[in-house]
Design a protein around this motif. Structure first.
Motif, PDB file in Angstrom:
ATOM      1  N   VAL A 135      -8.376   1.188   3.817  1.00  7.08           N
ATOM      2  CA  VAL A 135      -8.808   0.094   4.712  1.00  7.08           C
ATOM      3  C   VAL A 135      -7.679  -0.373   5.286  1.00  7.08           C
ATOM      4  O   VAL A 135      -7.709  -0.832   6.533  1.00  7.08           O
ATOM      5  CB  VAL A 135      -9.294  -0.923   3.945  1.00  7.08           C
ATOM      6  CG1 VAL A 135      -9.438  -2.268   4.674  1.00  7.08           C
ATOM      7  CG2 VAL A 135     -10.886  -0.460   3.258  1.00  7.08           C
TER       8      VAL A 135
ATOM      9  N   GLU B  87     -10.271   3.682  -1.620  1.00  6.58           N
ATOM     10  CA  GLU B  87     -11.020   3.064  -0.414  1.00  6.58           C
ATOM     11  C   GLU B  87      -9.966   1.969   0.099  1.00  6.58           C
ATOM     12  O   GLU B  87      -9.811   1.970   1.400  1.00  6.58           O
ATOM     13  CB  GLU B  87     -12.251   2.411  -1.086  1.00  6.58           C
ATOM     14  CG  GLU B  87     -13.043   1.656   0.032  1.00  6.58           C
ATOM     15  CD  GLU B  87     -13.488   2.400   1.423  1.00  6.58           C
ATOM     16  OE1 GLU B  87     -13.673   1.992   2.400  1.00  6.58           O
ATOM     17  OE2 GLU B  87     -13.773   3.637   1.257  1.00  6.58           O
ATOM     18  N   PHE B  88      -9.580   1.131  -0.695  1.00  9.18           N
ATOM     19  CA  PHE B  88      -8.764   0.187  -0.085  1.00  9.18           C
ATOM     20  C   PHE B  88      -7.353   0.510   0.430  1.00  9.18           C
ATOM     21  O   PHE B  88      -6.911  -0.024   1.220  1.00  9.18           O
ATOM     22  CB  PHE B  88      -8.395  -0.975  -1.453  1.00  9.18           C
ATOM     23  CG  PHE B  88      -9.462  -1.688  -1.766  1.00  9.18           C
ATOM     24  CD1 PHE B  88     -10.854  -1.929  -1.249  1.00  9.18           C
ATOM     25  CD2 PHE B  88      -9.555  -1.777  -3.327  1.00  9.18           C
ATOM     26  CE1 PHE B  88     -11.695  -2.077  -1.832  1.00  9.18           C
ATOM     27  CE2 PHE B  88     -10.718  -2.454  -3.802  1.00  9.18           C
ATOM     28  CZ  PHE B  88     -11.903  -2.474  -3.150  1.00  9.18           C
TER      29      PHE B  88
ATOM     30  N   HIS C 142      -7.027  -9.795  -0.053  1.00  7.50           N
ATOM     31  CA  HIS C 142      -6.019  -9.652  -0.980  1.00  7.50           C
ATOM     32  C   HIS C 142      -5.063 -10.853  -1.112  1.00  7.50           C
ATOM     33  O   HIS C 142      -4.550 -11.401  -2.080  1.00  7.50           O
ATOM     34  CB  HIS C 142      -5.035  -8.519  -0.574  1.00  7.50           C
ATOM     35  CG  HIS C 142      -5.570  -7.157  -0.656  1.00  7.50           C
ATOM     36  ND1 HIS C 142      -6.188  -6.682  -1.805  1.00  7.50           N
ATOM     37  CD2 HIS C 142      -5.599  -6.074   0.055  1.00  7.50           C
ATOM     38  CE1 HIS C 142      -6.429  -5.563  -1.990  1.00  7.50           C
ATOM     39  NE2 HIS C 142      -6.291  -5.052  -0.687  1.00  7.50           N
TER      40      HIS C 142
ATOM     41  N   GLY D  67      -8.268  -3.343  -7.168  1.00  8.97           N
ATOM     42  CA  GLY D  67      -8.198  -1.985  -6.542  1.00  8.97           C
ATOM     43  C   GLY D  67      -7.097  -0.957  -6.812  1.00  8.97           C
ATOM     44  O   GLY D  67      -7.006   0.128  -6.320  1.00  8.97           O
TER      45      GLY D  67
ATOM     46  N   TYR E 152     -15.930  -6.234  -2.848  1.00  7.26           N
ATOM     47  CA  TYR E 152     -14.609  -6.690  -2.374  1.00  7.26           C
ATOM     48  C   TYR E 152     -14.273  -5.390  -1.187  1.00  7.26           C
ATOM     49  O   TYR E 152     -14.514  -4.150  -1.414  1.00  7.26           O
ATOM     50  CB  TYR E 152     -13.667  -6.466  -3.581  1.00  7.26           C
ATOM     51  CG  TYR E 152     -12.222  -7.071  -3.168  1.00  7.26           C
ATOM     52  CD1 TYR E 152     -11.895  -8.388  -2.982  1.00  7.26           C
ATOM     53  CD2 TYR E 152     -11.264  -6.241  -3.215  1.00  7.26           C
ATOM     54  CE1 TYR E 152     -10.691  -8.811  -2.737  1.00  7.26           C
ATOM     55  CE2 TYR E 152      -9.791  -6.475  -3.030  1.00  7.26           C
ATOM     56  CZ  TYR E 152      -9.540  -7.914  -2.726  1.00  7.26           C
ATOM     57  OH  TYR E 152      -8.466  -8.165  -2.377  1.00  7.26           O
ATOM     58  N   ARG E 153     -14.048  -5.864  -0.213  1.00 12.19           N
ATOM     59  CA  ARG E 153     -13.597  -4.797   0.843  1.00 12.19           C
ATOM     60  C   ARG E 153     -12.116  -4.512   0.873  1.00 12.19           C
ATOM     61  O   ARG E 153     -11.781  -3.578   1.683  1.00 12.19           O
ATOM     62  CB  ARG E 153     -14.130  -5.676   2.296  1.00 12.19           C
ATOM     63  CG  ARG E 153     -15.521  -5.659   2.199  1.00 12.19           C
ATOM     64  CD  ARG E 153     -16.048  -6.520   3.403  1.00 12.19           C
ATOM     65  NE  ARG E 153     -15.224  -7.652   3.622  1.00 12.19           N
ATOM     66  CZ  ARG E 153     -14.950  -8.298   4.782  1.00 12.19           C
ATOM     67  NH1 ARG E 153     -15.117  -7.739   6.126  1.00 12.19           N
ATOM     68  NH2 ARG E 153     -14.392  -9.492   4.770  1.00 12.19           N
ATOM     69  N   GLY E 154     -11.107  -5.354   0.271  1.00 10.08           N
ATOM     70  CA  GLY E 154      -9.714  -4.991   0.348  1.00 10.08           C
ATOM     71  C   GLY E 154      -9.109  -5.342   1.821  1.00 10.08           C
ATOM     72  O   GLY E 154      -8.087  -4.631   2.001  1.00 10.08           O
ATOM     73  N   THR E 155      -9.271  -6.378   2.422  1.00  9.50           N
ATOM     74  CA  THR E 155      -8.852  -6.697   3.580  1.00  9.50           C
ATOM     75  C   THR E 155      -7.467  -7.519   3.142  1.00  9.50           C
ATOM     76  O   THR E 155      -7.213  -7.832   2.304  1.00  9.50           O
ATOM     77  CB  THR E 155      -9.969  -7.581   4.760  1.00  9.50           C
ATOM     78  OG1 THR E 155     -10.114  -8.763   3.733  1.00  9.50           O
ATOM     79  CG2 THR E 155     -11.116  -6.559   4.745  1.00  9.50           C
TER      80      THR E 155
ATOM     81  N   ASN F  51       0.845  -1.187  -0.048  1.00  9.01           N
ATOM     82  CA  ASN F  51       0.014  -0.087   0.064  1.00  9.01           C
ATOM     83  C   ASN F  51       0.960   1.464   0.034  1.00  9.01           C
ATOM     84  O   ASN F  51       1.737   1.317   0.903  1.00  9.01           O
ATOM     85  CB  ASN F  51      -0.882  -0.007   1.358  1.00  9.01           C
ATOM     86  CG  ASN F  51      -1.849   1.085   1.360  1.00  9.01           C
ATOM     87  OD1 ASN F  51      -2.130   1.617   0.139  1.00  9.01           O
ATOM     88  ND2 ASN F  51      -2.410   1.472   2.380  1.00  9.01           N
TER      89      ASN F  51
END
Length: 325
Positions: free
Chosen positions: A223, A219-220, A106, A89, A99-102, A62
């Motif tokens: 997160v 967003e991700f 991933h 993302g 998809y929440r991108g946790t 990230n």
């Protein structure tokens, strides 16, 4: 079976002069995953009985994407197949609906990517969130791997460490998340801070800013800071499985001016993997692979040769200027 599609039309912001790599897209559980794939190197045919040329799998964290590895890939493409996916993302990849991108999502996406692509004989290179994501896969599918390269990263719970808890609390909280979503804070602040040997110019920074150009695309990135603490049970599971690294060649490449991962984390890696070769890149920051690509690529290639992971023709080939940036 791989369901890859050719390169899509490039977005207007993509600078192919600094990212001149062969790439494609593949559907992975509803995600449209963009990835670099240099293909087999020109000297891939070894003698009968030799080990196959490895595939080097690069995993970013990230808020970066495969672009962060571009110069290393260009230097290694002569001797190994290099693959670098963008997490859903991030970069040029698109995440599936819902998809929440946790961390776990991933990690599952990367595992499915490797399966979909039919990859094996892998040497994995990880940095930042790529560390726990990639090492979880090594633990779950050790049969696929021939070596591991760890750049500035971690793979254990850090919720009790004030250094990480404070960071996760602020950047993963209401204020920090808003700053990431509204002002692209992770890119605008942390990417420059993660380069200590050199200063990134406007043109290069645009390649990090543009993939996360909207609040929705960020967003991700927003997160993952809180996942540093919220995913403690899952990180504990990864930590419990690190013993698998004793059965694989391991190289640690470490920038010693990282504001995130410090000497304490390097010491933990030395304890976790006492047989690892360690190379400290003096003066380099968090994004060591981008901050000092010549040194990192040279160390990685020398290690691949020393560990017998390159076919003889590849190991002795002169590096061509055509693959360099």
């Amino acid at each position: 079976m791989t369901r890859s599609t050719p390169r899509h039309p490039d977005p207007s912001w993509l600078d192919r002069t600094s990212y001149p790599l062969s790439d494609a897209y593949v559907d992975v559980a509803g995600h449209e995953v963009h990835y670099v794939d240099t293909g087999a190197p020109p000297l891939a045919a070894g003698a009968p009985g030799e080990s196959p040329v490895p595939t080097v799998l690069f995993l970013h964290g990230n808020p970066t994407w495969s672009f962060v590895y571009r110069e290393i890939i260009a230097r290694l493409a002569l001797v190994a197949r290099c693959i670098a996916p963008d997490l859903p993302g991030f970069g040029l990849s698109q995440a599936a609906a819902g998809y929440r991108g946790t961390f776990v999502e991933h990690a599952d996406a990367v595992e499915r990517f490797v399966s979909t692509m039919g990859l094996n004989d892998l040497v994995i290179v990880v940095q930042d969130w790529g560390g726990p994501i990639g090492l979880r896969l090594v633990e779950r599918r050790p049969d696929l791997f021939r070596g591991v390269v760890i750049c500035n990263s971690w793979a254990w719970p850090v919720d009790a460490d004030p250094h990480f808890a404070r960071f996760a609390g602020f950047m993963g909280g209401r204020v920090g998340s808003a700053l990431i979503r509204r002002f692209n804070l992770f890119v605008n602040a942390l990417v420059p801070l993660g380069h200590r040997r050199r200063r990134l110019g406007r043109r290069e920074m645009a390649q990090y800013r543009k993939p996360l150009a909207t609040g929705a695309r960020r967003e991700f990135s927003a997160v993952l800071p809180r996942e540093i603490v919220d995913t403690t049970p899952q990180l504990a599971q990864v930590a419990e499985g690190l013993g698998i690294l004793d059965s694989l060649p391991v190289l640690i490449v470490w920038g010693d001016r990282d504001i995130a991962f410090r000497e304490a984390e390097l010491a933990r890696w030395r304890a976790e993997v006492p047989g690892a070769e360690v190379h400290v890149v003096s003066g380099a920051g968090h994004f060591v692979q981008s901050d000092s690509p010549d040194e990192v690529a040279g160390v990685l290639r020398a290690w691949l040769e020393a560990e017998g992971l390159l076919a003889a023709e590849n190991a002795t080939a002169e590096e061509s200027d055509t693959g360099r940036l």
